[in-house]
Design a protein around this motif. Structure first.
Motif, PDB file in Angstrom:
ATOM      1  N   GLY A  38      44.684  44.557  33.612  1.00 37.68           N
ATOM      2  CA  GLY A  38      43.551  43.688  33.324  1.00 37.68           C
ATOM      3  C   GLY A  38      43.598  42.470  34.232  1.00 37.68           C
ATOM      4  N   GLN A  39      42.470  42.203  34.876  1.00 35.01           N
ATOM      5  CA  GLN A  39      42.386  41.085  35.820  1.00 35.01           C
ATOM      6  C   GLN A  39      41.563  39.967  35.198  1.00 35.01           C
ATOM      7  N   LEU A  40      42.143  38.778  35.178  1.00 34.43           N
ATOM      8  CA  LEU A  40      41.439  37.599  34.682  1.00 34.43           C
ATOM      9  C   LEU A  40      40.644  36.980  35.828  1.00 34.43           C
ATOM     10  N   PRO A 140      44.297  36.729  27.134  1.00 29.96           N
ATOM     11  CA  PRO A 140      45.402  35.939  27.664  1.00 29.96           C
ATOM     12  C   PRO A 140      44.920  34.632  28.309  1.00 29.96           C
ATOM     13  N   LEU A 141      45.682  33.582  28.085  1.00 33.95           N
ATOM     14  CA  LEU A 141      45.419  32.251  28.644  1.00 33.95           C
ATOM     15  C   LEU A 141      44.063  31.689  28.231  1.00 33.95           C
ATOM     16  N   ASP A 142      43.471  32.247  27.174  1.00 31.05           N
ATOM     17  CA  ASP A 142      42.151  31.843  26.670  1.00 31.05           C
ATOM     18  C   ASP A 142      41.039  32.141  27.666  1.00 31.05           C
ATOM     19  N   ALA A 143      41.247  33.163  28.515  1.00 32.26           N
ATOM     20  CA  ALA A 143      40.200  33.575  29.466  1.00 32.26           C
ATOM     21  C   ALA A 143      39.004  34.132  28.703  1.00 32.26           C
ATOM     22  N   PRO A 144      37.790  33.879  29.195  1.00 27.32           N
ATOM     23  CA  PRO A 144      36.608  34.428  28.540  1.00 27.32           C
ATOM     24  C   PRO A 144      36.399  35.930  28.797  1.00 27.32           C
ATOM     25  N   VAL A 145      36.891  36.411  29.956  1.00 28.18           N
ATOM     26  CA  VAL A 145      36.618  37.789  30.374  1.00 28.18           C
ATOM     27  C   VAL A 145      37.855  38.365  31.054  1.00 28.18           C
ATOM     28  N   GLU A 146      38.039  39.666  30.897  1.00 28.63           N
ATOM     29  CA  GLU A 146      39.096  40.406  31.585  1.00 28.63           C
ATOM     30  C   GLU A 146      38.532  41.770  31.973  1.00 28.63           C
ATOM     31  N   VAL A 147      38.847  42.232  33.178  1.00 26.03           N
ATOM     32  CA  VAL A 147      38.344  43.519  33.671  1.00 26.03           C
ATOM     33  C   VAL A 147      39.495  44.324  34.250  1.00 26.03           C
ATOM     34  N   GLU A 148      39.509  45.608  33.938  1.00 28.23           N
ATOM     35  CA  GLU A 148      40.433  46.542  34.588  1.00 28.23           C
ATOM     36  C   GLU A 148      39.610  47.705  35.127  1.00 28.23           C
ATOM     37  N   LEU A 149      40.138  48.378  36.110  1.00 28.37           N
ATOM     38  CA  LEU A 149      39.403  49.527  36.644  1.00 28.37           C
ATOM     39  C   LEU A 149      40.333  50.643  37.063  1.00 28.37           C
ATOM     40  N   ILE A 150      39.729  51.803  37.186  1.00 30.79           N
ATOM     41  CA  ILE A 150      40.394  52.983  37.740  1.00 30.79           C
ATOM     42  C   ILE A 150      39.628  53.373  38.987  1.00 30.79           C
ATOM     43  N   ALA A 151      40.360  53.505  40.086  1.00 34.02           N
ATOM     44  CA  ALA A 151      39.769  53.890  41.367  1.00 34.02           C
ATOM     45  C   ALA A 151      40.367  55.222  41.801  1.00 34.02           C
ATOM     46  N   GLU A 152      39.525  56.063  42.383  1.00 37.67           N
ATOM     47  CA  GLU A 152      39.973  57.339  42.939  1.00 37.67           C
ATOM     48  C   GLU A 152      39.994  57.241  44.447  1.00 37.67           C
ATOM     49  N   LEU A 153      41.040  57.746  45.057  1.00 41.20           N
ATOM     50  CA  LEU A 153      41.143  57.786  46.521  1.00 41.20           C
ATOM     51  C   LEU A 153      40.569  59.113  46.980  1.00 41.20           C
ATOM     52  N   THR A 154      39.451  59.045  47.687  1.00 39.76           N
ATOM     53  CA  THR A 154      38.753  60.266  48.087  1.00 39.76           C
ATOM     54  C   THR A 154      39.044  60.657  49.522  1.00 39.76           C
ATOM     55  N   ALA A 155      39.665  59.772  50.278  1.00 40.67           N
ATOM     56  CA  ALA A 155      39.954  60.083  51.693  1.00 40.67           C
ATOM     57  C   ALA A 155      41.451  60.074  51.940  1.00 40.67           C
TER      58      ALA A 155
END
Length: 155
Positions: A38-40, A140-155
């Motif tokens: 998760g990225q703040l 965490p740290l009282d952040a308003p938003v957190e985003v995580e992602l899944i990326a596929e390597l196609t090349a």
């Protein structure tokens, strides 16, 4: 067009990878996939805003939270790039976003559009993804938003 060229065209500079705030890695590659923690919405190592998202005094408004979700997505891309070297040949598969929400706030999907929109701008069709937008009591740290992602390597 390379992703670096596309970022330059959009006037976007990916940040340095945010230092972990606990015992984890910002991103891990497993086969053809990269999973981010998760990225703040860190900007130069600081959270520009803290608190819950909602309407009213003392709350982070939805427009600000949407911008913060965009920042989280850029931080997640920096984490992906840190393990694969280049964002060329990357497809965004899944985005999960968490919004620290006032109990009356129900606009989590709109807030997470900040992340989804910038990923689409950068990657085009390869940025189209599945997504979950979840309201939570606190981050965490009282952040308003957190985003995580899944990326596929196609090349």
């Amino acid at each position: 067009m390379s992703i670096d060229s596309r970022l330059a065209e959009l006037g976007i500079t990916l940040p340095d990878v945010a230092a972990p705030v606990a015992a984890y890695q910002p991103a891990v590659r497993s086969g053809r996939y990269v999973y981010t923690a998760g990225q703040l919405p860190f900007v130069s190592g600081e959270l520009p805003v803290t608190g819950k998202v909602g309407e009213g005094d003392g709350l982070v408004d939805a427009a600000t939270a949407t911008d913060l979700a965009r920042t989280c997505a850029l931080n997640a891309l920096a984490a992906v790039r840190s393990v694969v070297g280049s964002l060329d040949g990357v497809r965004i598969v899944k985005v999960t976003g968490f919004v620290a929400s006032d109990p009356s706030f129900t606009g989590q999907p709109a807030v997470l559009n900040g992340a989804s929109t910038v990923l689409g701008e950068i990657f085009g069709d390869a940025g189209t993804h599945a997504r979950s937008a979840v309201g939570v009591a606190v981050l965490p740290l009282d952040a308003p938003v957190e985003v995580e992602l899944i990326a596929e390597l196609t090349a």
